[in-house]
Design a protein around this motif. Structure first.
Motif, mmCIF file in Angstrom:
data_model
loop_
_atom_site.group_PDB
_atom_site.id
_atom_site.type_symbol
_atom_site.label_atom_id
_atom_site.label_comp_id
_atom_site.label_asym_id
_atom_site.label_seq_id
_atom_site.Cartn_x
_atom_site.Cartn_y
_atom_site.Cartn_z
ATOM 1 N N VAL A 113 84.971 19.865 57.275
ATOM 2 C CA VAL A 113 84.431 21.061 57.929
ATOM 3 C C VAL A 113 83.030 21.300 57.373
ATOM 4 O O VAL A 113 82.811 21.218 56.160
ATOM 5 C CB VAL A 113 85.322 22.296 57.688
ATOM 6 N N HIS A 114 82.102 21.584 58.268
ATOM 7 C CA HIS A 114 80.721 21.873 57.889
ATOM 8 C C HIS A 114 80.441 23.355 58.129
ATOM 9 O O HIS A 114 80.720 23.882 59.212
ATOM 10 C CB HIS A 114 79.755 21.023 58.704
ATOM 11 N N VAL A 115 79.903 24.008 57.127
ATOM 12 C CA VAL A 115 79.564 25.430 57.222
ATOM 13 C C VAL A 115 78.053 25.558 57.415
ATOM 14 O O VAL A 115 77.266 24.874 56.748
ATOM 15 C CB VAL A 115 80.005 26.184 55.951
ATOM 16 N N PHE A 116 77.677 26.425 58.337
ATOM 17 C CA PHE A 116 76.264 26.724 58.591
ATOM 18 C C PHE A 116 76.028 28.213 58.347
ATOM 19 O O PHE A 116 76.901 29.041 58.640
ATOM 20 C CB PHE A 116 75.880 26.373 60.033
ATOM 21 N N GLU A 117 74.866 28.524 57.819
ATOM 22 C CA GLU A 117 74.510 29.910 57.515
ATOM 23 C C GLU A 117 73.223 30.276 58.258
ATOM 24 O O GLU A 117 72.319 29.434 58.406
ATOM 25 C CB GLU A 117 74.287 30.097 56.014
ATOM 26 N N ARG A 118 73.148 31.527 58.712
ATOM 27 C CA ARG A 118 71.913 31.997 59.341
ATOM 28 C C ARG A 118 70.989 32.556 58.264
ATOM 29 O O ARG A 118 71.327 33.517 57.576
ATOM 30 C CB ARG A 118 72.194 33.043 60.404
ATOM 31 N N VAL A 119 69.821 31.955 58.132
ATOM 32 C CA VAL A 119 68.826 32.357 57.148
ATOM 33 C C VAL A 119 67.511 32.587 57.875
ATOM 34 O O VAL A 119 66.984 31.665 58.521
ATOM 35 C CB VAL A 119 68.657 31.288 56.049
#
Length: 355
Positions: free
Chosen positions: A110-116
């Motif tokens: 699973v790949h996690v992405f964050e909004r920055v």
């Protein structure tokens, strides 16, 4: 490309998985016209602004490879996105290990992405603590605040919470893994198994999460008990299905309910889909056979094969009880009503993709 294989929505952010997409560019700035990696998969992020909906990101795995099926399951909550790649092949364990070895076929990730600063960027790379070939870690995913739940078709015969992960003697019994974010770092905090683990039940085929609450579906479970916390040791209803409720107690996770349909029968596949929000749970049973229509109709006739149903449960003073038996307004054979469910506030949505 299978755009729409998975979807999730939170607030003004919509994520759509396309696990058959073929471009070969890794990361989140790929070019959609590069069709060089069959089944590597992608996910698309849409946001709603003053002018309506628009695509804001095209996501690929940082270690994108053919057959990874990135996007087979997706989840979004706030500024966090999780995208599963159940066909990913690395042998790394835990969070942020080596992504590149490809020595363990379809172990999954699973790949996690964050909004920055308005941009979606790659974050954590999440693997099981006990990866094996064809575990398909990432079969399902759910997010709730700082809680990530991942389902897998793994094979241990452990039961309950944090049992022995390593024996591999119960093929496709399934598991779910809880990861929690503390100080911006993800770590695994629980390894969940059914309280009545058996081969081929695929516990973890569906997962749902709400604060301090996790629900895991096992649509191929064979229990012949009925209702909430029925006898778990009777296995005379093949693929009747079950759902398992886990709640955080103090600093740990405990199974607090074993859910069976009140009209459980062989082939009902109760637990095909699950949804959770605070004190409410919804469970789909795509193979249920009654001819009832609407809410709380007759459950017992079994005249319409694979019509499907959904069941709503509420928590009252820490006890779960069924409060609604949901059928469509027009019931037909093979509609598989309950193949997908969603829950928001006091609204339940139920999919019937063969209607």
């Amino acid at each position: 490309d299978r755009f729409g294989e998975s979807v999730d929505l939170h607030g003004d952010v919509l994520i759509v998985g396309a696990d058959g997409e073929d471009s070969s560019i890794p990361g989140n700035q790929g070019h959609e016209e590069f069709g060089l990696a069959d089944g590597s998969g992608a996910a698309y992020v849409f946001e709603r602004g003053e002018g309506g909906w628009g695509q804001v990101a095209f996501l690929k795995a940082p270690n994108s490879d053919p057959g990874d099926y990135f996007g087979n399951a997706v989840a979004v909550h706030g500024s966090t996105i999780a995208v599963a790649a159940m066909g990913e092949d690395s042998a790394s364990t835990g969070v942020d290990g080596d992504q590149t070895d490809n020595s363990l076929d379809s172990s999954g990730a699973v790949h996690v992405f964050e909004r920055v600063c308005g941009e979606w960027i790659p974050g954590a790379y999440v693997k099981a603590s006990n990866p094996d070939a064809f575990d398909f870690f990432g079969l399902s995913v759910a997010l709730a605040n700082d809680l990530l739940v991942v389902g897998a078709a793994e094979a241990s015969s452990a039961t309950g919470v944090n049992g022995n992960q390593d024996d591999n003697s119960a093929y496709s019994s399934g598991a779910a893994y809880i990861f929690e974010r503390v100080d911006n770092t993800w770590k695994q905090t629980a390894y969940l198994k059914a309280s009545n683990t058996r081969t081929l039940t695929t516990f973890g085929r569906a997962v749902a999460a709400a604060p301090n609450l996790v629900v895991v579906g096992a649509e191929y479970e064979d229990g012949s008990g009925r209702g909430v916390n029925a006898d778990q040791g009777l296995f005379e209803a093949t693929n009747s299905g079950a759902a398992y409720v886990f709640e955080r107690v103090d600093e740990g996770w405990v199974q607090t309910a074993y859910l069976k349909a009140p009209n459980a029968d062989a082939g009902d596949r109760f637990g095909t889909s699950v949804a959770a929000a605070r004190d409410t749970i919804v469970v789909g049973a795509r193979g249920e056979d009654s001819a009832a229509t609407g809410i709380d109709g007759e459950q017992g006739d079994n005249e319409v094969s694979d019509a499907g149903a959904a069941y709503v449960y509420r928590r009252d003073q820490r006890r779960w009880k069924m409060v609604a038996y949901v059928k469509p307004s027009s019931t037909h054979e093979l509609d598989v009503f309950g193949s997908a469910v969603a829950l928001s506030g006091d609204t339940v949505s139920v999919g019937a993709h063969l209607d």
